[in-house]
Design a protein around this motif. Structure first.
Motif, PDB file in Angstrom:
ATOM      1  N   PHE A  61      45.674  -2.081 -48.670  1.00  0.00           N
ATOM      2  CA  PHE A  61      44.611  -1.185 -48.222  1.00  0.00           C
ATOM      3  C   PHE A  61      43.385  -1.977 -47.771  1.00  0.00           C
ATOM      4  O   PHE A  61      42.796  -1.692 -46.715  1.00  0.00           O
ATOM      5  CB  PHE A  61      44.210  -0.201 -49.324  1.00  0.00           C
ATOM      6  CG  PHE A  61      43.050   0.658 -48.894  1.00  0.00           C
ATOM      7  CD1 PHE A  61      43.258   1.780 -48.101  1.00  0.00           C
ATOM      8  CD2 PHE A  61      41.744   0.318 -49.235  1.00  0.00           C
ATOM      9  CE1 PHE A  61      42.187   2.550 -47.647  1.00  0.00           C
ATOM     10  CE2 PHE A  61      40.671   1.073 -48.787  1.00  0.00           C
ATOM     11  CZ  PHE A  61      40.893   2.198 -47.999  1.00  0.00           C
ATOM     12  N   LEU A  62      42.994  -2.975 -48.547  1.00  0.00           N
ATOM     13  CA  LEU A  62      41.775  -3.735 -48.219  1.00  0.00           C
ATOM     14  C   LEU A  62      41.936  -4.488 -46.898  1.00  0.00           C
ATOM     15  O   LEU A  62      41.001  -4.564 -46.087  1.00  0.00           O
ATOM     16  CB  LEU A  62      41.439  -4.713 -49.343  1.00  0.00           C
ATOM     17  CG  LEU A  62      40.897  -4.045 -50.608  1.00  0.00           C
ATOM     18  CD1 LEU A  62      40.781  -5.065 -51.730  1.00  0.00           C
ATOM     19  CD2 LEU A  62      39.544  -3.391 -50.359  1.00  0.00           C
TER      20      LEU A  62
ATOM     21  N   TRP B  95      41.747  -1.888 -44.236  1.00  0.00           N
ATOM     22  CA  TRP B  95      40.366  -1.377 -44.189  1.00  0.00           C
ATOM     23  C   TRP B  95      39.489  -2.304 -43.331  1.00  0.00           C
ATOM     24  O   TRP B  95      38.752  -1.861 -42.448  1.00  0.00           O
ATOM     25  CB  TRP B  95      39.825  -1.289 -45.619  1.00  0.00           C
ATOM     26  CG  TRP B  95      38.377  -0.983 -45.774  1.00  0.00           C
ATOM     27  CD1 TRP B  95      37.419  -1.833 -46.236  1.00  0.00           C
ATOM     28  CD2 TRP B  95      37.726   0.257 -45.504  1.00  0.00           C
ATOM     29  NE1 TRP B  95      36.207  -1.200 -46.270  1.00  0.00           N
ATOM     30  CE2 TRP B  95      36.349   0.089 -45.815  1.00  0.00           C
ATOM     31  CE3 TRP B  95      38.144   1.497 -45.035  1.00  0.00           C
ATOM     32  CZ2 TRP B  95      35.413   1.102 -45.663  1.00  0.00           C
ATOM     33  CZ3 TRP B  95      37.203   2.507 -44.875  1.00  0.00           C
ATOM     34  CH2 TRP B  95      35.863   2.304 -45.189  1.00  0.00           C
ATOM     35  N   GLN B  96      39.596  -3.594 -43.574  1.00  0.00           N
ATOM     36  CA  GLN B  96      38.811  -4.546 -42.800  1.00  0.00           C
ATOM     37  C   GLN B  96      39.294  -4.585 -41.346  1.00  0.00           C
ATOM     38  O   GLN B  96      38.481  -4.656 -40.414  1.00  0.00           O
ATOM     39  CB  GLN B  96      38.906  -5.952 -43.416  1.00  0.00           C
ATOM     40  CG  GLN B  96      37.946  -6.945 -42.761  1.00  0.00           C
ATOM     41  CD  GLN B  96      37.959  -8.308 -43.445  1.00  0.00           C
ATOM     42  OE1 GLN B  96      39.010  -8.836 -43.773  1.00  0.00           O
ATOM     43  NE2 GLN B  96      36.789  -8.872 -43.645  1.00  0.00           N
TER      44      GLN B  96
ATOM     45  N   ILE C 287      37.898  -1.763 -39.336  1.00  0.00           N
ATOM     46  CA  ILE C 287      36.508  -1.995 -38.912  1.00  0.00           C
ATOM     47  C   ILE C 287      36.468  -2.991 -37.751  1.00  0.00           C
ATOM     48  O   ILE C 287      35.749  -2.802 -36.771  1.00  0.00           O
ATOM     49  CB  ILE C 287      35.676  -2.482 -40.110  1.00  0.00           C
ATOM     50  CG1 ILE C 287      35.504  -1.309 -41.095  1.00  0.00           C
ATOM     51  CG2 ILE C 287      34.311  -3.020 -39.662  1.00  0.00           C
ATOM     52  CD1 ILE C 287      35.022  -1.699 -42.457  1.00  0.00           C
TER      53      ILE C 287
ATOM     54  N   ILE D  20      31.370  -3.931 -45.952  1.00  0.00           N
ATOM     55  CA  ILE D  20      32.805  -3.644 -45.812  1.00  0.00           C
ATOM     56  C   ILE D  20      33.432  -3.478 -47.200  1.00  0.00           C
ATOM     57  O   ILE D  20      34.143  -2.510 -47.472  1.00  0.00           O
ATOM     58  CB  ILE D  20      33.510  -4.764 -45.025  1.00  0.00           C
ATOM     59  CG1 ILE D  20      33.140  -4.693 -43.538  1.00  0.00           C
ATOM     60  CG2 ILE D  20      35.035  -4.681 -45.194  1.00  0.00           C
ATOM     61  CD1 ILE D  20      33.587  -5.895 -42.722  1.00  0.00           C
ATOM     62  N   TRP D  21      33.119  -4.398 -48.108  1.00  0.00           N
ATOM     63  CA  TRP D  21      33.773  -4.344 -49.425  1.00  0.00           C
ATOM     64  C   TRP D  21      33.151  -3.273 -50.316  1.00  0.00           C
ATOM     65  O   TRP D  21      33.838  -2.629 -51.101  1.00  0.00           O
ATOM     66  CB  TRP D  21      33.747  -5.724 -50.096  1.00  0.00           C
ATOM     67  CG  TRP D  21      34.449  -6.752 -49.241  1.00  0.00           C
ATOM     68  CD1 TRP D  21      33.992  -7.977 -48.869  1.00  0.00           C
ATOM     69  CD2 TRP D  21      35.739  -6.612 -48.603  1.00  0.00           C
ATOM     70  NE1 TRP D  21      34.894  -8.609 -48.049  1.00  0.00           N
ATOM     71  CE2 TRP D  21      35.985  -7.795 -47.868  1.00  0.00           C
ATOM     72  CE3 TRP D  21      36.709  -5.607 -48.568  1.00  0.00           C
ATOM     73  CZ2 TRP D  21      37.146  -7.995 -47.120  1.00  0.00           C
ATOM     74  CZ3 TRP D  21      37.870  -5.806 -47.824  1.00  0.00           C
ATOM     75  CH2 TRP D  21      38.075  -6.985 -47.124  1.00  0.00           C
TER      76      TRP D  21
ATOM     77  N   GLU E 221      32.099  -0.424 -49.379  1.00  0.00           N
ATOM     78  CA  GLU E 221      32.549   0.888 -48.908  1.00  0.00           C
ATOM     79  C   GLU E 221      34.051   1.115 -49.072  1.00  0.00           C
ATOM     80  O   GLU E 221      34.563   2.174 -48.736  1.00  0.00           O
ATOM     81  CB  GLU E 221      32.187   1.047 -47.425  1.00  0.00           C
ATOM     82  CG  GLU E 221      30.717   1.365 -47.180  1.00  0.00           C
ATOM     83  CD  GLU E 221      30.364   2.752 -47.683  1.00  0.00           C
ATOM     84  OE1 GLU E 221      30.977   3.719 -47.221  1.00  0.00           O
ATOM     85  OE2 GLU E 221      29.480   2.873 -48.556  1.00  0.00           O
ATOM     86  N   ALA E 222      34.757   0.084 -49.529  1.00  0.00           N
ATOM     87  CA  ALA E 222      36.217   0.185 -49.562  1.00  0.00           C
ATOM     88  C   ALA E 222      36.695   1.330 -50.465  1.00  0.00           C
ATOM     89  O   ALA E 222      37.644   2.050 -50.126  1.00  0.00           O
ATOM     90  CB  ALA E 222      36.827  -1.143 -50.012  1.00  0.00           C
TER      91      ALA E 222
ATOM     92  N   GLY F 101      36.571   4.399 -48.790  1.00  0.00           N
ATOM     93  CA  GLY F 101      37.664   4.439 -47.819  1.00  0.00           C
ATOM     94  C   GLY F 101      38.925   5.039 -48.427  1.00  0.00           C
ATOM     95  O   GLY F 101      39.645   5.801 -47.781  1.00  0.00           O
ATOM     96  N   VAL F 102      39.188   4.701 -49.693  1.00  0.00           N
ATOM     97  CA  VAL F 102      40.360   5.274 -50.373  1.00  0.00           C
ATOM     98  C   VAL F 102      40.211   6.790 -50.468  1.00  0.00           C
ATOM     99  O   VAL F 102      41.159   7.548 -50.217  1.00  0.00           O
ATOM    100  CB  VAL F 102      40.531   4.666 -51.787  1.00  0.00           C
ATOM    101  CG1 VAL F 102      41.665   5.361 -52.539  1.00  0.00           C
ATOM    102  CG2 VAL F 102      40.799   3.173 -51.693  1.00  0.00           C
TER     103      VAL F 102
ATOM    104  N   ALA G  92      37.969  -5.363 -54.109  1.00  0.00           N
ATOM    105  CA  ALA G  92      36.942  -5.439 -53.060  1.00  0.00           C
ATOM    106  C   ALA G  92      35.756  -6.249 -53.566  1.00  0.00           C
ATOM    107  O   ALA G  92      35.207  -7.105 -52.864  1.00  0.00           O
ATOM    108  CB  ALA G  92      36.505  -4.040 -52.651  1.00  0.00           C
TER     109      ALA G  92
END
Lengths: 62, 418
Positions: A21-22, A25-26, A29, B35-36, B38-39, B42-43, B85
């Motif tokens: 997921f991470l 996710w990146q 973006i 970014i990290w 907000e992860a 995001g889930v 994250a």
């Protein structure tokens, strides 16, 4: 008869899913950031003149 | 020259000692940390079916979502993502700290100052080989062409019978701060070329990298009698490419930023670096997390430090140069349209009659291959070469020797008379 472990993901699977997921996710973006055109100031200002609370998706996650 | 020029330039080591990590630091930290941070959100968005998921990741995320079958699965995923994250953010910070603390200092090559005009300098690598003029971009320092032992095109050419002359632009002085690009070509590169051709007693090969390649294209058009061959490496020419690139997207924004700067103020280094960040805002995070895991004493770590420091070292761009590149090149495509003026006339490719080698990789994210290859249409005696690596990697990376240096050498040695 199905056991509890058939329905609950193993710890290592959760760890792997979190890593995946991470990374996605990146990457999400990065893809948006590099593909979307940037708005010049005048266009951005025009966009922001729309009152935020009247937008149809106000309050929703963007 | 009747007298040896005095080298009063500050050593690069001193200049680099002022460099502190990726620039602008605040931008890179904000990018990564947001970014990290907000992860986890995001889930939640993935679970709720909201969020803007790019097509490139949508299917994979849907597949991942399909694996989460119970409330407990989602809660555990959320907790794991939050924890990891946070760990990634910490790793990135440690990577930057490790980079800043790394003891590596790039050894300066033994090259003698041959000529100094204004703030610009020409360095001679010496020897009895065939002189070749090498021109870097105005943006970053010269030494991407001479990064470190084993990763130096200049040293490679010297070992194989050439005598490299390398241009160092340095910080613009009082005179250069009023320069446009054409001034750098006619008042700096042309006298440097005259010097090198004078040493050789004949026309010499010229190599230009990145923006330096575009400058040497103009040089070859204006002083063709002194250029025997022209090697262009990732030299942008046509800025109106079909493939989107960051420069084109950023041009209108940069135009506004330039208009707001006080009259005559050069474009600050951090503004130029922000421009480069737009190519991939997540790159620094990934780079520094990777660096964090490296053995600091390894060559790979030293290479990282050398290259990162090079990338973060630069000089402010004189205002006219910034306007010509951001507006003239990126926005209006003056070179590609035959409307780029150097001296009193536009630079016309048909004025370049010497053999030209155009090296441009498909995977270059800064200069699209299409932009560099566009010159093939206008040059009567040009060939193309794909070095098979990225914009900087092709010059100093693991594929540089086989992908760029050796093919360049072969082309330089070939007889192009036929």
């Amino acid at each position: 008869m199905a056991s509890y472990s058939d329905f609950v993901m193993r710890d290592e699977d959760i760890e792997q899913a979190a890593d995946l997921f991470l990374t996605l996710w990146q990457e999400n973006i990065r893809l948006w950031a590099t593909e979307k055109d940037l708005l010049p100031h005048a266009e951005l200002a025009a966009l922001l003149e729309v009152p935020l609370d009247t937008k149809p998706d106000a309050g929703e996650d963007a | 020259m009747t007298a040896e020029p005095q080298d009063t330039a500050r050593p690069w080591g001193e200049i680099e000692a002022q460099i502190r990590g990726p620039r602008p630091m605040s931008l890179h930290l904000a990018n990564s940390l947001m970014i990290w941070r907000e992860a986890g959100a995001g889930v939640r968005r993935l679970r709720a079916g909201t969020g803007m998921w790019h097509l490139g990741v949508r299917d994979s995320l849907e597949a991942l979502k399909g694996l989460m079958r119970t409330e407990e699965d989602w809660q555990r995923l959320y907790a794991a993502v939050e924890k990891k994250a946070s760990g990634r953010a910490d790793t990135m910070l440690r990577g930057i700290a490790k980079y800043i603390a790394h003891p590596y200092k790039r050894p300066e090559s033994a090259a003698a100052l041959a000529l100094k005009i204004g703030s610009c300098r020409l360095y001679d690598f010496g020897g009895s080989g065939k002189p070749i003029l090498m021109v870097p971009s105005l943006i970053n320092p010269h030494y991407v062409l001479d990064l470190k032992p084993g990763r130096s095109l200049a040293a490679f050419l010297k070992e194989r019978g050439y005598r490299p002359y390398l241009v160092h632009w340095y910080d613009p002085g009082e005179e250069e701060l009023r320069f446009g690009i054409g001034d750098f070509v006619m008042k700096r590169l042309k006298p440097f070329l005259e010097h090198v051709a004078g040493v050789a007693g004949e026309a010499v090969p010229v190599l230009g990298y990145c923006m330096g390649g575009t400058l040497t294209t103009a040089l070859a058009a204006r002083a063709g009698d002194m250029v025997s061959k022209l090697a262009l490496v990732a030299a942008p020419w046509d800025f109106d490419t079909k493939k989107p690139h960051a420069g084109k997207k950023y041009a209108p924004v940069m135009a506004e930023a330039l208009a707001k700067l006080p009259t005559g103020m050069p474009l600050p280094v951090d503004a130029v670096q922000t421009f480069f960040t737009s190519v991939d805002p997540t790159l620094n995070d990934r780079k520094f997390r990777k660096f964090e895991a490296m053995d600091p004493s390894s060559e790979a770590a030293e290479f990282f430090v050398a290259l990162e420091t090079w990338a973060n070292t630069g000089a402010p761009l004189p205002r006219k140069v910034a306007e010509e590149t951001m507006l003239g090149w990126y926005r209006d495509n003056t070179p590609g349209r035959g409307a780029w003026y150097v001296g009193d006339a536009p630079v016309r490719l048909e004025d370049i009659t010497c053999p030209v080698w155009i090296a441009a990789p498909e995977e270059d994210r800064l200069v699209p291959q299409e932009s560099a290859y566009a010159m093939l249409d206008g040059l009567p005696n040009a060939v193309a070469h794909d070095p098979g690596a990225g914009h900087v990697g092709m010059m100093v990376g693991s594929k540089a020797r086989t992908g760029l240096w050796e093919p360049l050498l072969k082309w330089l040695e070939d007889d192009h008379a036929a």
